[in-house]
Design an enzyme around this catalytic site. Structure first.
Site, short mmCIF file in Angstrom:
data_model
loop_
_atom_site.label_atom_id
_atom_site.label_comp_id
_atom_site.label_asym_id
_atom_site.label_seq_id
_atom_site.Cartn_x
_atom_site.Cartn_y
_atom_site.Cartn_z
N HIS A 57 1.31 -1.12 0.04
CA HIS A 57 -0.12 0.17 -0.32
C HIS A 57 0.86 1.26 0.47
CE1 HIS A 57 -3.69 -1.80 2.30
NE2 HIS A 57 -2.98 -2.99 1.09
N GLU A 59 0.70 3.97 1.54
CA GLU A 59 0.59 4.91 2.85
C GLU A 59 1.40 3.69 3.03
OE1 GLU A 59 -3.49 4.56 1.72
OE2 GLU A 59 -1.75 3.15 2.07
N CYS A 87 -6.15 2.20 5.66
CA CYS A 87 -6.81 0.70 6.30
C CYS A 87 -6.18 0.60 7.45
CB CYS A 87 -6.14 0.02 5.55
SG CYS A 87 -4.72 -0.79 5.64
N CYS A 90 -1.99 0.22 7.59
CA CYS A 90 -1.20 1.50 7.59
C CYS A 90 -1.59 3.16 7.94
CB CYS A 90 -2.02 1.95 6.15
SG CYS A 90 -1.61 1.10 4.68
#
Length: 143
Positions: A57, A59, A87, A90
């Protein structure tokens, strides 16, 4: 806090990164990390499919970057701009990194209204267990 025109400009760049991820065959998520003056320090796209890494991801990749490249004082002055609310995985990494602020375009709730669910059931968890044993391993680290 009210978002400024500069915030909107940087958030639009995160949205552009999300669109670029989509054109590469990855989920449409993008993020960037900015200094207090708006200088972009680093930017990332989601690469979970192309890297075959469920944790890729943007992030999380930026949290890792900040953890390597910034001390806590510098990290605390940065802002992460991201196309979608981080999420839980993250968000935990961002908290550990000590970033100062996160600005997102799409909330997690809004995302659920747009995309179908993963179809995967939650992973069952059991615990806590063996407290004294794990405490002996963990506690000395924090002393």
């Amino acid at each position: 806090m009210t978002l400024t025109p500069a915030d909107h400009t940087l958030l639009r760049r995160a949205i552009t990164l999300a669109a670029e991820a989509r054109t590469q065959g990855d989920p449409p998520f993008g993020s960037l990390l900015a200094a207090p003056d708006g200088t972009v320090l680093a930017e990332e796209r989601n690469t979970t499919r192309t890297d075959r890494d469920l944790t890729a991801h943007p992030e999380l990749k930026l949290a890792r970057w900040a953890g390597r490249e910034l001390d806590l004082a510098a990290a605390s002055r940065t802002t992460l701009y991201t196309s979608c609310e981080p999420c839980p995985m993250c968000a935990a990494a961002l908290r550990q990194t000590g970033l100062g602020r996160v600005v997102f375009a799409l909330s997690g709730e809004q995302l659920l209204g747009i995309r179908p669910g993963s179809g995967l059931p939650p992973v069952p968890q059991e615990g806590p267990a063996l407290f004294d044993e794990v405490r002996a391993a963990v506690e000395p680290y924090y002393r």
